[in-house]
Design a protein around this motif. Structure first.
Motif, short mmCIF file in Angstrom:
data_model
loop_
_atom_site.label_atom_id
_atom_site.label_comp_id
_atom_site.label_asym_id
_atom_site.label_seq_id
_atom_site.Cartn_x
_atom_site.Cartn_y
_atom_site.Cartn_z
N TYR A 1 6.31 -3.93 14.44
CA TYR A 1 6.91 -5.11 15.08
C TYR A 1 6.02 -6.35 14.95
CZ TYR A 1 8.59 -8.07 18.91
OH TYR A 1 9.04 -9.11 19.67
N GLY A 2 4.72 -6.20 15.19
CA GLY A 2 3.81 -7.34 15.13
C GLY A 2 3.73 -7.94 13.74
N TYR B 1 -1.08 -3.92 10.24
CA TYR B 1 -2.51 -3.65 10.43
C TYR B 1 -2.99 -4.55 11.55
CZ TYR B 1 -2.34 -1.53 5.73
OH TYR B 1 -2.03 -0.77 4.63
N ASN B 2 -3.50 -3.95 12.61
CA ASN B 2 -4.05 -4.70 13.75
C ASN B 2 -3.08 -5.73 14.30
OD1 ASN B 2 -6.59 -3.32 13.54
ND2 ASN B 2 -6.99 -4.56 11.72
N ARG B 3 -1.82 -5.33 14.46
CA ARG B 3 -0.75 -6.15 15.03
C ARG B 3 -0.38 -7.36 14.17
NH1 ARG B 3 0.71 -2.20 17.48
NH2 ARG B 3 0.31 -1.84 19.67
N LEU C 1 -1.07 -8.91 1.79
CA LEU C 1 0.23 -9.57 1.80
C LEU C 1 0.07 -11.06 2.13
CD1 LEU C 1 3.28 -9.64 1.61
CD2 LEU C 1 3.39 -8.74 3.95
N LYS C 2 -0.74 -11.37 3.10
CA LYS C 2 -0.99 -12.79 3.44
C LYS C 2 -1.60 -13.51 2.25
CE LYS C 2 -1.38 -16.37 6.24
NZ LYS C 2 -1.72 -17.47 5.36
N ASN C 3 -2.49 -12.86 1.54
CA ASN C 3 -3.10 -13.43 0.35
C ASN C 3 -2.03 -13.77 -0.70
OD1 ASN C 3 -5.55 -14.07 -1.27
ND2 ASN C 3 -4.80 -12.38 -2.54
N ALA C 4 -1.10 -12.84 -0.93
CA ALA C 4 -0.03 -13.07 -1.90
C ALA C 4 0.85 -14.24 -1.48
CB ALA C 4 0.80 -11.80 -2.07
N ILE C 5 1.15 -14.32 -0.20
CA ILE C 5 1.96 -15.43 0.31
C ILE C 5 1.24 -16.75 0.06
CG2 ILE C 5 2.83 -16.49 2.43
CD1 ILE C 5 3.37 -13.55 3.40
N ASP C 6 -0.05 -16.78 0.35
CA ASP C 6 -0.83 -18.00 0.14
C ASP C 6 -0.85 -18.40 -1.34
OD1 ASP C 6 -1.36 -18.06 2.85
OD2 ASP C 6 -3.40 -17.29 2.66
N ILE C 7 -1.07 -17.45 -2.22
CA ILE C 7 -1.15 -17.74 -3.65
C ILE C 7 0.15 -18.37 -4.16
CG2 ILE C 7 -1.19 -16.62 -5.93
CD1 ILE C 7 -3.43 -14.81 -4.75
N ALA D 1 13.05 -10.35 -5.43
CA ALA D 1 11.64 -9.96 -5.55
C ALA D 1 11.27 -9.18 -4.30
CB ALA D 1 10.76 -11.19 -5.70
N ILE D 2 10.85 -7.95 -4.48
CA ILE D 2 10.39 -7.14 -3.35
C ILE D 2 8.87 -7.17 -3.34
CG2 ILE D 2 10.34 -4.88 -2.25
CD1 ILE D 2 12.96 -4.22 -3.62
N VAL D 3 8.31 -7.62 -2.23
CA VAL D 3 6.86 -7.68 -2.08
C VAL D 3 6.47 -6.63 -1.05
CG1 VAL D 3 4.89 -9.14 -1.54
CG2 VAL D 3 6.91 -10.15 -2.62
N VAL D 4 5.75 -5.62 -1.51
CA VAL D 4 5.33 -4.51 -0.64
C VAL D 4 3.93 -4.81 -0.12
CG1 VAL D 4 4.89 -2.02 -0.51
CG2 VAL D 4 6.75 -2.88 -1.96
N GLY D 5 3.78 -4.80 1.19
CA GLY D 5 2.51 -5.16 1.82
C GLY D 5 1.47 -4.06 1.88
N SER D 6 1.70 -2.97 1.20
CA SER D 6 0.74 -1.87 1.16
C SER D 6 0.40 -1.55 -0.29
CB SER D 6 1.33 -0.62 1.82
OG SER D 6 0.46 0.48 1.65
N LEU D 7 -0.86 -1.36 -0.56
CA LEU D 7 -1.29 -1.02 -1.92
C LEU D 7 -1.37 0.49 -2.15
CD1 LEU D 7 -4.17 -3.61 -2.47
CD2 LEU D 7 -1.73 -3.83 -2.98
N ARG D 8 -1.26 1.26 -1.09
CA ARG D 8 -1.39 2.71 -1.20
C ARG D 8 -0.28 3.28 -2.07
NH1 ARG D 8 -0.01 7.22 1.91
NH2 ARG D 8 1.22 5.95 3.34
#
Length: 184
Positions: free
Chosen positions: A120-121, A78-80, A86-92, A6-13
């Motif tokens: 890196y961040g 985004y902001n380091r 992406l965090k939302n998807a991980i939580d769900i 499963a590839i989870v891409v952290g950008s919606l663009r």
């Protein structure tokens, strides 16, 4: 039988550099892997008040993660940190507590940005969450890809030779990692 990834891409663009790298991974993955992007754009915000009767989008996403043998995160920074989506998807997919779809799946992260440090961040914040969720993450090679705006042609194809070479080595290491750590 190939391992599903499963590839989870952290950008919606639509034209994100990260989606382009994910698509490249799909095109050139070794035969031992069957990668597929699992979309996160349709997920509503996590809310514990509704986790007992979750929306269909949550159920579908969590089912796809649970069914996969491994997970690859491809993310900008985004902001380091990792993007909120992406965090939302991980939580769900980790909820309710004790019923995480991530548990024990071998994982890896590729972070990519237009800047020099290759997100890196975000890469390290994501790894921190995965430790808590019991996802054994590929340690080497680490994948911080900088200069994202210069790596692709106008059709989204990866054209940078050194990045292609690195991605090939990364994919082979990830395939070996999955074989050693998958629950098959």
């Amino acid at each position: 039988m190939p391992y599903s990834v499963a590839i989870v891409v952290g950008s919606l663009r639509k034209d994100s550099f990260n989606r382009k790298i994910a698509n490249t991974f799909i095109k050139v993955a070794p035969a031992t892997l069957k990668p597929e992007i699992v979309e996160i754009g349709g997920l509503t915000f996590f809310n514990q008040d509704i986790e007992a009767d979750p929306p269909a989008s949550w159920v579908a996403f969590k089912s796809k993660i649970k069914a996969a043998d491994a997970v690859l995160f491809v993310t900008p920074e985004y902001n380091r940190s990792m993007p909120g989506v992406l965090k939302n998807a991980i939580d769900i997919a980790s909820r309710p507590y004790g019923q995480s779809a991530w548990d024990g799946k071998p994982g890896a992260v590729i972070s990519l940005s237009p800047g020099a440090i290759g997100a890196y961040g975000a890469n390290h914040h994501l790894r921190q969450s995965m430790v808590f969720l019991n996802v054994p993450m590929l340690q080497q090679p680490e994948a911080y890809i900088g200069g994202g705006a210069t790596l692709f042609d106008d059709k989204g194809n990866l054209t940078n030779a050194s990045t292609k070479e690195f991605l090939g080595k990364f994919m082979q290491a990830f395939a070996t990692w999955i074989e050693k750590n998958a629950k098959k």
